[in-house]
Design a protein around this motif. Structure first.
Motif, PDB file in Angstrom:
ATOM      1  N   GLU A 291     -16.217  22.952   6.729  1.00 41.82           N
ATOM      2  CA  GLU A 291     -15.461  23.252   5.506  1.00 41.82           C
ATOM      3  C   GLU A 291     -16.372  23.753   4.409  1.00 41.82           C
ATOM      4  O   GLU A 291     -16.073  24.731   3.726  1.00 41.82           O
ATOM      5  CB  GLU A 291     -14.751  21.983   5.000  1.00 41.82           C
TER       6      GLU A 291
ATOM      7  N   LYS B  13     -14.169   7.729  10.642  1.00 38.77           N
ATOM      8  CA  LYS B  13     -15.311   8.619  10.415  1.00 38.77           C
ATOM      9  C   LYS B  13     -16.026   8.812  11.737  1.00 38.77           C
ATOM     10  O   LYS B  13     -16.645   7.895  12.265  1.00 38.77           O
ATOM     11  CB  LYS B  13     -16.286   7.963   9.426  1.00 38.77           C
TER      12      LYS B  13
ATOM     13  N   SER C  88      -5.139   8.266   7.222  1.00 38.93           N
ATOM     14  CA  SER C  88      -6.593   8.390   7.093  1.00 38.93           C
ATOM     15  C   SER C  88      -7.231   8.295   8.468  1.00 38.93           C
ATOM     16  O   SER C  88      -6.720   7.654   9.380  1.00 38.93           O
ATOM     17  CB  SER C  88      -7.140   7.291   6.193  1.00 38.93           C
TER      18      SER C  88
ATOM     19  N   GLU D 258     -17.355  14.700  10.601  1.00 39.80           N
ATOM     20  CA  GLU D 258     -18.524  15.169   9.853  1.00 39.80           C
ATOM     21  C   GLU D 258     -18.764  16.646  10.087  1.00 39.80           C
ATOM     22  O   GLU D 258     -19.012  17.409   9.156  1.00 39.80           O
ATOM     23  CB  GLU D 258     -19.762  14.362  10.278  1.00 39.80           C
TER      24      GLU D 258
ATOM     25  N   TYR E 212       0.835  -1.190   0.000  1.00 40.56           N
ATOM     26  CA  TYR E 212       0.000   0.000   0.000  1.00 40.56           C
ATOM     27  C   TYR E 212       0.872   1.242   0.000  1.00 40.56           C
ATOM     28  O   TYR E 212       1.952   1.267   0.573  1.00 40.56           O
ATOM     29  CB  TYR E 212      -0.924  -0.001   1.208  1.00 40.56           C
ATOM     30  N   VAL E 213       0.381   2.233  -0.622  1.00 41.77           N
ATOM     31  CA  VAL E 213       1.157   3.462  -0.727  1.00 41.77           C
ATOM     32  C   VAL E 213       0.645   4.488   0.264  1.00 41.77           C
ATOM     33  O   VAL E 213      -0.424   4.361   0.825  1.00 41.77           O
ATOM     34  CB  VAL E 213       1.089   4.063  -2.149  1.00 41.77           C
ATOM     35  N   GLU E 214       1.461   5.488   0.392  1.00 37.59           N
ATOM     36  CA  GLU E 214       1.081   6.586   1.263  1.00 37.59           C
ATOM     37  C   GLU E 214       0.011   7.437   0.607  1.00 37.59           C
ATOM     38  O   GLU E 214      -0.091   7.497  -0.607  1.00 37.59           O
ATOM     39  CB  GLU E 214       2.298   7.486   1.495  1.00 37.59           C
ATOM     40  N   ARG E 215      -0.678   8.145   1.442  1.00 38.33           N
ATOM     41  CA  ARG E 215      -1.620   9.116   0.888  1.00 38.33           C
ATOM     42  C   ARG E 215      -0.849  10.261   0.246  1.00 38.33           C
ATOM     43  O   ARG E 215       0.287  10.526   0.578  1.00 38.33           O
ATOM     44  CB  ARG E 215      -2.498   9.675   1.998  1.00 38.33           C
ATOM     45  N   ALA E 216      -1.480  10.906  -0.642  1.00 40.08           N
ATOM     46  CA  ALA E 216      -0.813  11.973  -1.380  1.00 40.08           C
ATOM     47  C   ALA E 216      -0.385  13.103  -0.459  1.00 40.08           C
ATOM     48  O   ALA E 216       0.673  13.685  -0.608  1.00 40.08           O
ATOM     49  CB  ALA E 216      -1.739  12.522  -2.465  1.00 40.08           C
TER      50      ALA E 216
ATOM     51  N   ARG F 201     -16.573  18.717  10.905  1.00 41.90           N
ATOM     52  CA  ARG F 201     -15.499  19.438  10.231  1.00 41.90           C
ATOM     53  C   ARG F 201     -15.817  19.606   8.753  1.00 41.90           C
ATOM     54  O   ARG F 201     -15.620  20.690   8.182  1.00 41.90           O
ATOM     55  CB  ARG F 201     -14.183  18.674  10.421  1.00 41.90           C
ATOM     56  N   HIS F 202     -16.319  18.550   8.165  1.00 40.25           N
ATOM     57  CA  HIS F 202     -16.674  18.646   6.750  1.00 40.25           C
ATOM     58  C   HIS F 202     -17.733  19.708   6.525  1.00 40.25           C
ATOM     59  O   HIS F 202     -17.642  20.520   5.603  1.00 40.25           O
ATOM     60  CB  HIS F 202     -17.189  17.300   6.241  1.00 40.25           C
ATOM     61  N   GLU F 203     -18.752  19.657   7.391  1.00 38.25           N
ATOM     62  CA  GLU F 203     -19.796  20.671   7.251  1.00 38.25           C
ATOM     63  C   GLU F 203     -19.202  22.060   7.359  1.00 38.25           C
ATOM     64  O   GLU F 203     -19.515  22.964   6.583  1.00 38.25           O
ATOM     65  CB  GLU F 203     -20.856  20.491   8.350  1.00 38.25           C
TER      66      GLU F 203
END
Lengths: 519, 435
Positions: free
Chosen positions: A222, A211, A208, A216, A199-203, A218-220
């Protein structure tokens, strides 16, 4: 010619002057029997009857039988004539009544003809209208047909689209069914899987996260932050745009004001002073309002309204100039326009001279006032110094001190006196400035007056003026005043009327064409 | 202008990496990665079947190769050529495959659009999204890559789901008032989502990022509706091309139409419009004509579905000053509109139907090709037409700009060629541009 007339001319000179054919008594007398006999013979034979006398009968005798026969024939003839006359009378009457009848029927028929003509025209009119209606209906029909055609085309294209989609879906459905069959038949089912070496690293390098409710939220957050920043940016842009446009509007307003003001000397007949003062006044009041800009809705509306007003004035001014220009170009008003130009120039010179004189007067007044103000001060200073210097100088012996005290008191009295005088003088100065202001106002109205009602013709009738005007008039040589004022403004004292005139009045009170003014 | 030599490719799969350093091409089942400037082969990968779709990841580190028939997706790494990744969809089939904006997730759409599987390259997590809609453009990512909008269809109703790409969290799910949703597209600033209906109904719905309906626009009823849609780069304008041969521009403040651009067959008026024609002469030159112009029109067969009429392609220039449009029944003509004046700027008429046109990502320069061996470039300064030097007659079917605007990839049927622009300032170079 009646036989009697003939007879009177040719054969019977003894007849009397009577020409009436019914008087027959003097025809035959005993003297002229023979002549009468031959005459009668002639007449009777000319009528086609048997002769009355033939030479075989004897010279002096009458054939009584022949005479009676001819008499009887004559009577028959007469009766025939009478009958014919009656018949003709009857005929005449009949034809007269026929004529009457015919005339009546003629008039009746004429009336009928008129009626039928009118009916005809009305029917023609109806027919024309009906034809128009028919044409309209035909065009409506054509439009409707085109509409129907268009809708049919649309339906056709939609139908083909639907069919296409249906076919596509049916194909997919068929594929799905096949697939389902295949899957039912197929024993081994290949599952989804992913093989990866590692598996690779996240960009962004982060790990990660689970949830949770916090993410959530935070997303709102944003989401709303993005939206808010976008709205902020947009609002900032709009505010910038707004201020830019307001600046432009202000600039436009200033330009318009200057244009309107600058156009006053160039305009010959239409020179309302009120809009100018109004414009100036508005400009002043609104410049101060620029300070309280942006959020004030009233200021915004006032600005746009004032711009609209000035724009309208400018437009009307331009239209008037255009009409003037066209008139000048037409050449008809060339002569009268040339004359006012010269007189206008003269008026301008005269007014300039008056203004200069006013200025000089005011200047001299100012100087006098200045002198008056400074001289009491000098006296005051002069009064203030003596007490100081002897005090500053030697000590002073009592006698001298007493004298000096008296002097001091006297000078104090003088000083108070001068104070009073100064006070009165300042009051006078204030009053003078008031009067000067009044005078300025009156002068302005008087100038307005001049511009509104000046003509090249001098008139000896001086209208009634206020005190201010009279003062001004007395200082300067009263020049020619307008002799024929416009009818609308002559009712009340002109100065007051001018002061109370609204912007619209000068335009209304002005005559429509230049020629009529200079009559 | 320099041209590289002709290389082979298959399926028109040639992509320049997002960072602009590499060019990836597919030749049958091989993936070839070259350096953009030297065109040297840097990497060569072999896939299990003929590659049907190839895509770079956003950080230019990975390339995905999809083979739909086999249901396979293979991912290759540039940094580590030994690294491999294979996703097998199994019996469920594969219809489309794409990267997520972060370059670490792959979204595979199964056959019959049963579901979308989100595979992660970082973790073992797999997500499923049910009922995706099979339409013209059912998935769109916002430009900054934070959000994904997906069209769904359930119980004969259309829905839009907005996901946060970071963790595939469902942000919003709302029903849309469309009859048959055909596509959705985010505005460049990521705050507005445009959703449009199929061609049977002209309707565009504009949703805010948080799912509120901002506005709805419908120009007319019954006739065939929207054919194409494009946002201006500043998100100020939304251009909608429709089957009635018109483009309508909406503004982002009121979402009302501010103007409409017509594509008439005869252009009479403006003196400012220049018609640039490519003639059929031996030495084709660029001709400038005076108005009125007559545009060649091909009457479409209206009985068939999706008739060849209407504005099918719209593209804004990078600075948003120009809009290029193509009307399908005047397929050899590209219209360039000036967005500042909202009027027609130029009409580019070609000898054959225009196959592809694309704006330079840096400056207002339009490249277009017509399936002939010529490349045509237009800019406000002028236009130029260049022949691609090749022995075998290389027909340019498609083109794609490099992200720095200095080179172009010209894609033919089986070959490709790179065109390098002169890097000096175009405005001073008056030799090649004809006014």
């Amino acid at each position: 010619m009646s036989p009697l007339g003939h007879f009177s001319q040719s054969e019977a000179p003894s007849l009397s002057g009577h020409r009436s054919p019914f008087v027959l008594t003097s025809f035959c007398t005993e003297d002229n029997v023979l002549e009468c006999r031959s005459y009668i013979n002639q007449e009777v034979s000319s009528l086609g009857l048997r002769a009355v006398w033939t030479p075989t009968d004897g010279p002096a005798e009458l054939n009584v039988v022949a005479v009676l026969n001819s008499l009887y024939e004559l009577i028959q003839l007469h009766r025939q004539g009478l009958r014919a006359l009656d018949d003709m009378e009857v005929e005449r009457q009949r034809s007269a009544s026929n004529t009457e009848l015919l005339q009546l029927s003629n008039t009746r028929l004429k009336g009928q003809l008129e009626l039928s003509k009118r009916e005809n025209t009305s029917l023609l009119e109806k027919e024309r209208q009906l034809q128009l209606k028919v044409k309209n209906l035909q065009s409506c029909l054509k439009n409707e047909k085109e509409e129907v055609q268009r809708l049919q085309n649309i339906i056709a294209s939609r139908a083909s689209q639907y069919n296409h989609d249906m076919k596509r879906k049916e194909r997919e459905f068929g594929k799905l069914k096949e697939r389902l069959n295949q899957l039912l038949v197929d024993k081994k089912e290949k599952k989804q899987a992913m093989e990866v070496l590692n598996y690779v690293e996240r960009a962004d390098g982060k790990r990660s996260m689970w949830k949770t409710g916090r993410t959530e939220a935070r997303h709102e957050g944003e989401v709303y932050r993005t939206l808010l920043s976008d709205y902020d940016a947009r609002q900032r842009e709009l505010v910038l745009e707004n201020s830019e446009q307001r600046k432009v509007l202000q600039q436009m307003k200033r330009d318009m004001v200057s244009l309107l003001r600058g156009s006053k000397p160039a305009r010959r007949e239409e020179t309302p002073g009120d809009p100018q003062t109004q414009v100036r006044g508005e400009g002043d009041s609104e410049d101060s309002e620029e300070v309280f800009e942006s959020s004030c809705v009233d200021a915004r509306e006032k600005l746009t309204n004032s711009i609209r007003l000035k724009w309208r004035k400018l437009k009307s001014h331009m239209e008037r100039l255009d009409s003037q220009a066209s008139l000048v170009q037409a050449g008809e008003g060339a002569e009268p326009d040339a004359v006012p130009l010269e007189t206008h120039g003269q008026e301008m010179e005269r007014l300039k001279l008056e203004i200069q004189q006013c200025k000089d007067f005011i200047h001299s007044q100012q100087q006098l006032l200045q002198q008056r103000l400074t001289s009491p001060c000098e006296e005051e200073e002069a009064a203030a110094i003596p007490p100081g210097s002897p005090m500053q100088g030697e000590g002073g012996r009592p006698g001298e001190r007493g004298r000096l005290g008296e002097d001091w008191r006297a000078l104090e009295e003088q000083r108070t006196h001068f104070e009073k005088e100064r006070k009165t003088f300042t009051e006078a100065a204030i009053r003078l400035s008031h009067e000067r202001m009044m005078f300025e106002e009156d002068r302005a109205t008087w100038l307005k007056h001049q511009f509104l009602h000046w003509t090249p013709f001098t008139d000896q009738n001086q209208p009634e003026m206020t005190e201010g005007e009279q003062e001004a008039a007395s200082v300067f040589s009263p020049e020619c005043l307008p002799g024929s004022p416009s009818p609308e403004t002559s009712s009340s004292p002109r100065c007051q009327a001018l002061q109370t005139q609204s912007t619209a009045d000068p335009y209304r009170s002005l005559p429509p064409s230049p020629e009529s003014r200079y009559r | 202008m320099n041209f590289s030599e002709i290389f082979k490719q298959s399926n028109q799969l040639c992509r320049i990496s997002p960072d602009g350093r590499y060019l990836a091409t597919c030749v049958q089942y091989r993936l070839v990665v070259r350096d953009v400037n030297s065109l040297q082969i840097l990497h060569l990968y072999t896939c299990l079947d003929q590659i049907v779709h190839m895509e770079w990841s956003s950080d230019s580190l990975f390339i995905l190769c999809a083979m739909y028939k086999r249901g396979l997706v293979q991912v290759w790494s540039l940094e580590q050529p030994d690294w491999h990744c294979k996703i097998d969809e199994g019996s469920i089939g594969l219809v489309s495959s794409r990267w997520s904006p972060d370059g670490r997730h792959i979204l595979n759409t199964t056959e019959f659009h049963l579901r979308v599987t989100v595979w992660s390259l970082c973790t073992k997590a797999v997500s499923y999204i049910k009922y995706p809609k099979a339409c013209q453009k059912g998935i769109d990512f916002s430009r900054d890559g934070s959000y994904m909008a997906l069209a769904e269809r359930r119980d004969c109703k259309d829905y839009v789901s907005v996901f946060v790409c970071e963790d595939w969290h469902l942000l919003r799910h709302f029903e849309t008032e469309t009859q048959d949703l055909a596509g959705l597209e985010w505005s460049p600033n990521g705050c507005v989502l445009a959703v449009w209906d199929s061609c049977l109904e002209y309707k565009v719905l504009l949703y805010s990022l948080d799912g509120r309906l901002l506005s709805s626009f419908s120009a007319y009823e019954w006739s065939l509706g929207i054919k194409s849609l494009a946002w201006s780069p500043s998100s100020q304008f939304l251009a909608i091309g429709s089957f009635d041969e018109k483009v309508r521009i909406l503004n982002h403040i009121t979402w009302k139409k501010i103007t409409e651009f017509e594509h008439p067959a005869t252009i009479c008026s403006p003196k400012t419009v220049r018609l640039h024609i490519i003639t059929r002469n031996v030495c084709p030159t660029d001709e400038i004509s005076q108005p009125p112009f007559q545009i060649p029109v091909v009457k479409p067969d209206l009985d068939r579905a999706n008739p060849k009429v209407g504005v099918s392609s719209l593209a804004f220039s990078a600075d948003g000053r120009y809009l290029a449009t193509k009307n399908d029944n005047m397929a050899s003509v590209v219209w360039v509109w000036n967005m500042q004046k909202m009027s027609l700027e130029a009409v580019l008429e070609q000898t054959a139907a225009v196959r592809c046109f694309q704006w330079d990502p840096r400056r207002p320069r339009l490249a277009l090709c017509t399936g002939t061996p010529r490349l045509y470039l237009w800019s406000p300064a002028g236009s130029v037409s260049v022949q691609v030097p090749s022995e075998g007659g290389f027909q340019v079917h498609a083109l794609s700009w490099h992200s720095n605007g200095d080179s172009l990839v010209l894609i033919g049927k089986e070959h490709l060629c790179l065109c390098y622009m002169d890097t000096e300032d175009k405005s001073t170079d008056s030799n090649i541009w004809t006014k």
